[in-house]
Design a protein around this motif. Structure first.
Motif: not given
Length: 189
Positions: A35-36, A133-136, A167-173, A175-176
């Motif tokens: 991730a980093k 972005p790193e946090q996601y 954050r997981l919801t935003k990351a998945r969105a 990516l989709r």
């Protein structure tokens, strides 16, 4: 046996106890490094370096029951050092000459069409994950590398479980959206 008990035993001359700690935490350390850095190849080496530094510095751990967060902190510093050095030592692909394409080395020439397609899709997915972005990217990699609950992840990252969910919801969105956009571009839609 708890992490704290294993740390205390390792400090009394039982190195196999550190081996057990390394087995428990290696997937999380690897996910954190990935991730980093945004690089799966570098993450493996950096995770090993973080585990080795943890072993060497075990005597400095003041609270043995907080081994995991302590080890993750070491791994983060290893990654930050690597990123800092990488910025000063980076060589662009243009230096390798015309026609050099790193993607050419990702799939074996002997692979059949289906496995080649799967490898291409996986590569595309990982490229998009690494661009987040790193946090996601961090929360996504930690969640999927290691089967942890939102609460465990929240504790590891020192945020609330609701923040992990967001954050997981935003990351998945993201990516989709990125993958569907890439698919549309590739199919000329």
């Amino acid at each position: 046996m708890t992490d704290g008990e294993l740390v205390r035993q390792a400090l009394t001359g039982q190195p196999h106890c550190y081996g057990e700690l390394a087995r428990r935490w290696s997937a999380r350390v690897l996910a954190l490094c990935h991730a980093k850095t945004g690089s799966s190849h570098a993450a493996e080496d950096l995770a090993q370096e973080g585990l080795l530094r943890g072993y060497r510095a075990l005597g400095t751990l003041k609270e043995p029951d907080k081994f995991g967060p302590w080890l993750c902190g070491i791994a983060q510093r290893v990654c930050f050092d690597w990123l800092k050095n990488k910025q000063t030592a980076q060589v662009p692909f243009t230096n390798f000459g015309e026609g050099c394409n790193p993607a050419d080395y990702l799939t074996s020439a002997a692979a059949d069409d289906q496995s080649a397609q799967h490898a291409e899709e996986l590569h595309r997915l990982m490229q998009e994950v690494e661009r987040l972005p790193e946090q996601y990217r961090e929360v996504l990699m930690l969640y999927y590398y290691q089967d942890v609950t939102y609460q465990e992840l929240a504790k590891m990252l020192d945020v609330s479980a609701a923040t992990i969910n967001a954050r997981l919801t935003k990351a998945r969105a993201l990516l989709r959206q990125r993958l569907s956009t890439a698919l549309e571009v590739n199919h000329g839609s």
